[in-house]
Design a protein around this motif. Structure first.
Motif, PDB file in Angstrom:
ATOM      1  N   GLU A 136     -28.907 -44.067  50.639  1.00 58.53           N
ATOM      2  CA  GLU A 136     -28.879 -45.529  50.614  1.00 58.53           C
ATOM      3  C   GLU A 136     -27.469 -46.052  50.933  1.00 58.53           C
ATOM      4  O   GLU A 136     -27.295 -47.028  51.656  1.00 58.53           O
ATOM      5  CB  GLU A 136     -29.316 -46.040  49.236  1.00 58.53           C
ATOM      6  N   GLU A 137     -26.457 -45.389  50.392  1.00 58.00           N
ATOM      7  CA  GLU A 137     -25.073 -45.806  50.653  1.00 58.00           C
ATOM      8  C   GLU A 137     -24.747 -45.643  52.138  1.00 58.00           C
ATOM      9  O   GLU A 137     -24.153 -46.520  52.764  1.00 58.00           O
ATOM     10  CB  GLU A 137     -24.099 -44.987  49.805  1.00 58.00           C
ATOM     11  N   LYS A 138     -25.176 -44.512  52.696  1.00 58.22           N
ATOM     12  CA  LYS A 138     -24.908 -44.243  54.116  1.00 58.22           C
ATOM     13  C   LYS A 138     -25.590 -45.284  55.000  1.00 58.22           C
ATOM     14  O   LYS A 138     -25.075 -45.654  56.059  1.00 58.22           O
ATOM     15  CB  LYS A 138     -25.418 -42.835  54.472  1.00 58.22           C
ATOM     16  N   ALA A 139     -26.725 -45.780  54.535  1.00 58.73           N
ATOM     17  CA  ALA A 139     -27.475 -46.773  55.314  1.00 58.73           C
ATOM     18  C   ALA A 139     -26.953 -48.198  55.094  1.00 58.73           C
ATOM     19  O   ALA A 139     -27.531 -49.151  55.632  1.00 58.73           O
ATOM     20  CB  ALA A 139     -28.953 -46.697  54.945  1.00 58.73           C
ATOM     21  N   GLY A 140     -25.899 -48.313  54.295  1.00 57.44           N
ATOM     22  CA  GLY A 140     -25.335 -49.664  54.071  1.00 57.44           C
ATOM     23  C   GLY A 140     -26.049 -50.442  52.993  1.00 57.44           C
ATOM     24  O   GLY A 140     -25.929 -51.659  52.915  1.00 57.44           O
ATOM     25  N   ARG A 141     -26.794 -49.724  52.134  1.00 62.83           N
ATOM     26  CA  ARG A 141     -27.488 -50.378  51.016  1.00 62.83           C
ATOM     27  C   ARG A 141     -27.026 -49.729  49.712  1.00 62.83           C
ATOM     28  O   ARG A 141     -27.819 -49.101  48.995  1.00 62.83           O
ATOM     29  CB  ARG A 141     -29.007 -50.221  51.179  1.00 62.83           C
ATOM     30  N   PRO A 142     -25.739 -49.851  49.374  1.00 61.42           N
ATOM     31  CA  PRO A 142     -25.214 -49.130  48.207  1.00 61.42           C
ATOM     32  C   PRO A 142     -25.863 -49.580  46.905  1.00 61.42           C
ATOM     33  O   PRO A 142     -26.028 -50.763  46.667  1.00 61.42           O
ATOM     34  CB  PRO A 142     -23.724 -49.471  48.233  1.00 61.42           C
ATOM     35  N   ARG A 143     -26.221 -48.625  46.088  1.00 61.99           N
ATOM     36  CA  ARG A 143     -26.831 -48.915  44.788  1.00 61.99           C
ATOM     37  C   ARG A 143     -25.770 -49.525  43.866  1.00 61.99           C
ATOM     38  O   ARG A 143     -24.631 -49.072  43.818  1.00 61.99           O
ATOM     39  CB  ARG A 143     -27.367 -47.617  44.182  1.00 61.99           C
ATOM     40  N   LEU A 144     -26.166 -50.561  43.137  1.00 60.48           N
ATOM     41  CA  LEU A 144     -25.245 -51.226  42.201  1.00 60.48           C
ATOM     42  C   LEU A 144     -25.331 -50.525  40.850  1.00 60.48           C
ATOM     43  O   LEU A 144     -26.121 -50.912  40.003  1.00 60.48           O
ATOM     44  CB  LEU A 144     -25.660 -52.690  42.044  1.00 60.48           C
ATOM     45  N   ILE A 145     -24.504 -49.522  40.648  1.00 62.56           N
ATOM     46  CA  ILE A 145     -24.630 -48.805  39.378  1.00 62.56           C
ATOM     47  C   ILE A 145     -23.794 -49.433  38.274  1.00 62.56           C
ATOM     48  O   ILE A 145     -23.948 -49.085  37.122  1.00 62.56           O
ATOM     49  CB  ILE A 145     -24.289 -47.309  39.534  1.00 62.56           C
ATOM     50  N   PHE A 146     -22.919 -50.361  38.641  1.00 64.34           N
ATOM     51  CA  PHE A 146     -22.139 -51.073  37.618  1.00 64.34           C
ATOM     52  C   PHE A 146     -22.518 -52.557  37.597  1.00 64.34           C
ATOM     53  O   PHE A 146     -21.659 -53.421  37.513  1.00 64.34           O
ATOM     54  CB  PHE A 146     -20.642 -50.922  37.870  1.00 64.34           C
ATOM     55  N   ALA A 147     -23.819 -52.851  37.704  1.00 63.90           N
ATOM     56  CA  ALA A 147     -24.267 -54.237  37.784  1.00 63.90           C
ATOM     57  C   ALA A 147     -24.000 -54.985  36.486  1.00 63.90           C
ATOM     58  O   ALA A 147     -23.786 -54.394  35.428  1.00 63.90           O
ATOM     59  CB  ALA A 147     -25.755 -54.282  38.105  1.00 63.90           C
ATOM     60  N   ASN A 148     -24.029 -56.296  36.597  1.00 59.18           N
ATOM     61  CA  ASN A 148     -23.901 -57.201  35.445  1.00 59.18           C
ATOM     62  C   ASN A 148     -22.559 -57.091  34.728  1.00 59.18           C
ATOM     63  O   ASN A 148     -22.432 -57.461  33.570  1.00 59.18           O
ATOM     64  CB  ASN A 148     -25.037 -56.968  34.443  1.00 59.18           C
ATOM     65  N   CYS A 149     -21.568 -56.573  35.434  1.00 66.41           N
ATOM     66  CA  CYS A 149     -20.215 -56.499  34.870  1.00 66.41           C
ATOM     67  C   CYS A 149     -20.145 -55.654  33.601  1.00 66.41           C
ATOM     68  O   CYS A 149     -19.217 -55.809  32.803  1.00 66.41           O
ATOM     69  CB  CYS A 149     -19.644 -57.890  34.600  1.00 66.41           C
ATOM     70  N   LEU A 150     -21.095 -54.789  33.393  1.00 65.37           N
ATOM     71  CA  LEU A 150     -20.985 -53.884  32.245  1.00 65.37           C
ATOM     72  C   LEU A 150     -19.834 -52.907  32.500  1.00 65.37           C
ATOM     73  O   LEU A 150     -19.492 -52.625  33.649  1.00 65.37           O
ATOM     74  CB  LEU A 150     -22.301 -53.126  32.056  1.00 65.37           C
ATOM     75  N   PRO A 151     -19.237 -52.391  31.431  1.00 67.91           N
ATOM     76  CA  PRO A 151     -18.111 -51.469  31.639  1.00 67.91           C
ATOM     77  C   PRO A 151     -18.520 -50.248  32.440  1.00 67.91           C
ATOM     78  O   PRO A 151     -19.664 -49.794  32.366  1.00 67.91           O
ATOM     79  CB  PRO A 151     -17.740 -51.067  30.197  1.00 67.91           C
ATOM     80  N   GLU A 152     -17.543 -49.724  33.186  1.00 76.10           N
ATOM     81  CA  GLU A 152     -17.808 -48.460  33.878  1.00 76.10           C
ATOM     82  C   GLU A 152     -18.080 -47.362  32.854  1.00 76.10           C
ATOM     83  O   GLU A 152     -18.767 -46.400  33.141  1.00 76.10           O
ATOM     84  CB  GLU A 152     -16.626 -48.104  34.774  1.00 76.10           C
ATOM     85  N   ALA A 153     -17.516 -47.528  31.664  1.00 72.09           N
ATOM     86  CA  ALA A 153     -17.753 -46.647  30.513  1.00 72.09           C
ATOM     87  C   ALA A 153     -17.052 -45.295  30.688  1.00 72.09           C
ATOM     88  O   ALA A 153     -16.545 -44.966  31.758  1.00 72.09           O
ATOM     89  CB  ALA A 153     -19.253 -46.448  30.249  1.00 72.09           C
ATOM     90  N   HIS A 154     -17.061 -44.519  29.615  1.00 67.83           N
ATOM     91  CA  HIS A 154     -16.433 -43.208  29.637  1.00 67.83           C
ATOM     92  C   HIS A 154     -17.479 -42.152  29.986  1.00 67.83           C
ATOM     93  O   HIS A 154     -18.578 -42.216  29.469  1.00 67.83           O
ATOM     94  CB  HIS A 154     -15.818 -42.906  28.269  1.00 67.83           C
ATOM     95  N   PRO A 155     -17.190 -41.223  30.896  1.00 67.96           N
ATOM     96  CA  PRO A 155     -15.911 -40.989  31.569  1.00 67.96           C
ATOM     97  C   PRO A 155     -15.801 -41.654  32.943  1.00 67.96           C
ATOM     98  O   PRO A 155     -14.820 -41.423  33.646  1.00 67.96           O
ATOM     99  CB  PRO A 155     -15.901 -39.479  31.734  1.00 67.96           C
ATOM    100  N   SER A 156     -16.787 -42.501  33.332  1.00 67.53           N
ATOM    101  CA  SER A 156     -16.768 -43.026  34.703  1.00 67.53           C
ATOM    102  C   SER A 156     -15.542 -43.890  34.986  1.00 67.53           C
ATOM    103  O   SER A 156     -15.079 -43.950  36.128  1.00 67.53           O
ATOM    104  CB  SER A 156     -18.057 -43.802  34.980  1.00 67.53           C
ATOM    105  N   TRP A 157     -15.020 -44.590  33.951  1.00 68.02           N
ATOM    106  CA  TRP A 157     -13.788 -45.338  34.178  1.00 68.02           C
ATOM    107  C   TRP A 157     -12.718 -44.381  34.714  1.00 68.02           C
ATOM    108  O   TRP A 157     -12.075 -44.658  35.730  1.00 68.02           O
ATOM    109  CB  TRP A 157     -13.357 -46.013  32.873  1.00 68.02           C
ATOM    110  N   MET A 158     -12.526 -43.257  34.049  1.00 69.37           N
ATOM    111  CA  MET A 158     -11.508 -42.303  34.502  1.00 69.37           C
ATOM    112  C   MET A 158     -11.854 -41.742  35.880  1.00 69.37           C
ATOM    113  O   MET A 158     -10.983 -41.468  36.693  1.00 69.37           O
ATOM    114  CB  MET A 158     -11.403 -41.132  33.508  1.00 69.37           C
ATOM    115  N   LEU A 159     -13.157 -41.586  36.157  1.00 66.82           N
ATOM    116  CA  LEU A 159     -13.590 -40.889  37.375  1.00 66.82           C
ATOM    117  C   LEU A 159     -13.498 -41.748  38.628  1.00 66.82           C
ATOM    118  O   LEU A 159     -13.107 -41.257  39.690  1.00 66.82           O
ATOM    119  CB  LEU A 159     -15.032 -40.405  37.215  1.00 66.82           C
ATOM    120  N   VAL A 160     -13.879 -43.035  38.537  1.00 67.52           N
ATOM    121  CA  VAL A 160     -14.066 -43.800  39.779  1.00 67.52           C
ATOM    122  C   VAL A 160     -13.343 -45.149  39.817  1.00 67.52           C
ATOM    123  O   VAL A 160     -13.503 -45.891  40.777  1.00 67.52           O
ATOM    124  CB  VAL A 160     -15.565 -44.049  40.079  1.00 67.52           C
ATOM    125  N   THR A 161     -12.555 -45.475  38.797  1.00 68.23           N
ATOM    126  CA  THR A 161     -11.936 -46.801  38.828  1.00 68.23           C
ATOM    127  C   THR A 161     -11.041 -46.983  40.050  1.00 68.23           C
ATOM    128  O   THR A 161     -10.423 -46.027  40.525  1.00 68.23           O
ATOM    129  CB  THR A 161     -11.119 -47.068  37.555  1.00 68.23           C
TER     130      THR A 161
END
Lengths: 281, 141
Positions: free
Chosen positions: A89-114
């Protein structure tokens, strides 16, 4: 309330007198009966013995990008199929919104992808990580010797306890919300689905390079623990402060209404999250 | 009272849906933009929205000689990252100023929108960069 017997009071005082002072190298110990005690002058002096992590730390995003391919998590079969779909989906230009609604990236994703900066504060019994964007929120790492709570109360950043091994901060985190994604990019990541456990060894690799060596145990979506290092860099000679970032303002435009009041009004967004229209002034 | 609040909430939700507004603010991937193409548009600044996590720039301009001026909407990174990578400020550019923007266009054909990579103020030649990965280059100390 019934007063404590004299022998109990004396035993408590004796325990306080023989208790070792706070030192930079702390080992996990039993939960103290009193937490958040008032810091002593010695506690503050001991802070000066810790390594210098002051300043603004930026993530090395090019290394995050590279690890998407060079060091993927060991997804289990079900998770792997979902991840494959997300990549497509990302390659096709339709990236999935995995951090929708302004929720925190959370642990450990904050460290991983911020993509945003952070700063790290030392106070007696605590290390605090402050993210620039409120999508990152805050991490409180207790270094006062307490254990994890017996009763689980999951949160976005979990419950973190830490201790110093030389100049390395070792952090153990549990009680992370099952909805918190394990993300490898802003478009690829899955809910951890519970029982996630993260162990980190955070240390200066060079004068202005901070490494966070993570071991992520996520039994519901990974076949085995995943190890990765995330790199943050500091630019001492550049005068930068953290800039306040409130994620919800991304949905809003600053306007003045007919009464002369300064207000926020909604903008339009696509299902993938980018802004598609801004109301005229 | 609780019923009244529920009714107000439902009406507000209906109003948002009616307006075609999707409330999905978030840190998002930029793969809706075509990174294989870089285009330029020259025009007059309408508004710089200094908001997190993605600043936007609206301008009236043309991407080629002879093209009728139209409104363009550019998105870019966060205020904090723009400050660090490009020396931006909330008031770095003002409405009415003539600028040139380099950008990666939306993949969707016909949309006057893109991911801003660089802005030049035409009157002064001042350049503001907007690629956060460029701040990792050595020699920035």
């Amino acid at each position: 309330m019934k007063p404590a017997p004299l022998c109990v009071v004396l035993a408590g005082l004796a325990a306080l007198l023989v208790a070792p002072p706070m030192v930079s190298a702390q080992a996990p110990k039993k939960t103290p009966t009193v937490i958040n005690p008032p810091p002593t002058a010695q506690d503050w002096a001991d802070i000066a013995k810790l390594p210098d992590w002051s300043g603004v730390w930026n993530p090395k995003i090019t290394d995050q990008d590279a690890q998407v391919k060079s060091n993927p998590p060991p997804w289990n079969e079900v998770a792997g199929k979902k991840v494959e779909q997300m990549f497509a989906e990302e390659k096709a230009g339709r990236p999935r919104l995995i951090f929708a609604n302004c929720l925190p990236e959370a642990h450990p994703s904050w460290m991983l992808v911020t993509h945003n900066a952070m700063e790290i504060l030392f106070t007696p019994g605590r290390v605090t990580m402050l993210g620039e964007s409120d999508g990152n929120r805050i991490r409180r790492i207790y270094t006062d010797g307490r254990g994890h709570p017996e009763a689980s109360d999951p949160t976005f950043h979990g419950h973190s306890i830490g201790h110093w091994e030389g100049d390395t901060l070792v952090v153990d985190t549990v009680d992370i919300l099952p909805q918190a994604p394990l993300a490898i990019s802003e478009a690829v990541g899955l809910p951890n689905n519970g029982d996630m456990h993260v162990i980190e060894r955070i240390h200066l690799a060079e004068k202005d390079i901070l490494h966070d060596d993570l071991e992520i145990i996520a039994p519901k979506i990974l076949t085995k623990p995943w190890k990765t290092t995330r790199i943050f860099f500091r630019q001492r000679a550049r005068k930068f402060d953290i800039v306040e970032g409130v994620c919800a303002t991304g949905d809003l435009a600053e306007r003045v209404n007919a009464e002369g009041d300064h207000i926020f009004v909604p903008v339009e967004k696509s299902e993938w999250g980018h802004t598609t229209a801004v109301p005229t002034k | 009272m609780r019923q009244l609040m529920k009714s107000i909430g439902a009406l507000a939700a209906m109003a948002l849906l009616g307006a075609g507004i999707t409330q999905v603010a978030a840190h998002h991937s930029a793969s809706m933009f075509d990174f294989s193409r870089t285009a330029a548009v020259k025009g007059s600044v309408v508004e710089l929205r200094w908001v997190n996590p993605h600043v936007t720039l609206t301008l009236n301009g043309s991407s080629s000689a002879g093209e009728a001026p139209a409104e363009w909407l550019m998105e870019t990174t966060s205020p904090g990252n723009l400050v660090r990578v490009g020396g931006w400020r909330r008031d770095a550019i003002k409405p009415g100023e003539q600028v040139e923007v380099l950008f990666h266009p939306l993949r969707e054909e016909g949309k006057k929108s893109g991911l801003m990579r660089q802005l030049t103020v035409l009157a002064t030649g001042e350049v503001f960069k907007a690629n956060i990965r460029e701040q990792e280059m050595p020699g920035l100390e």
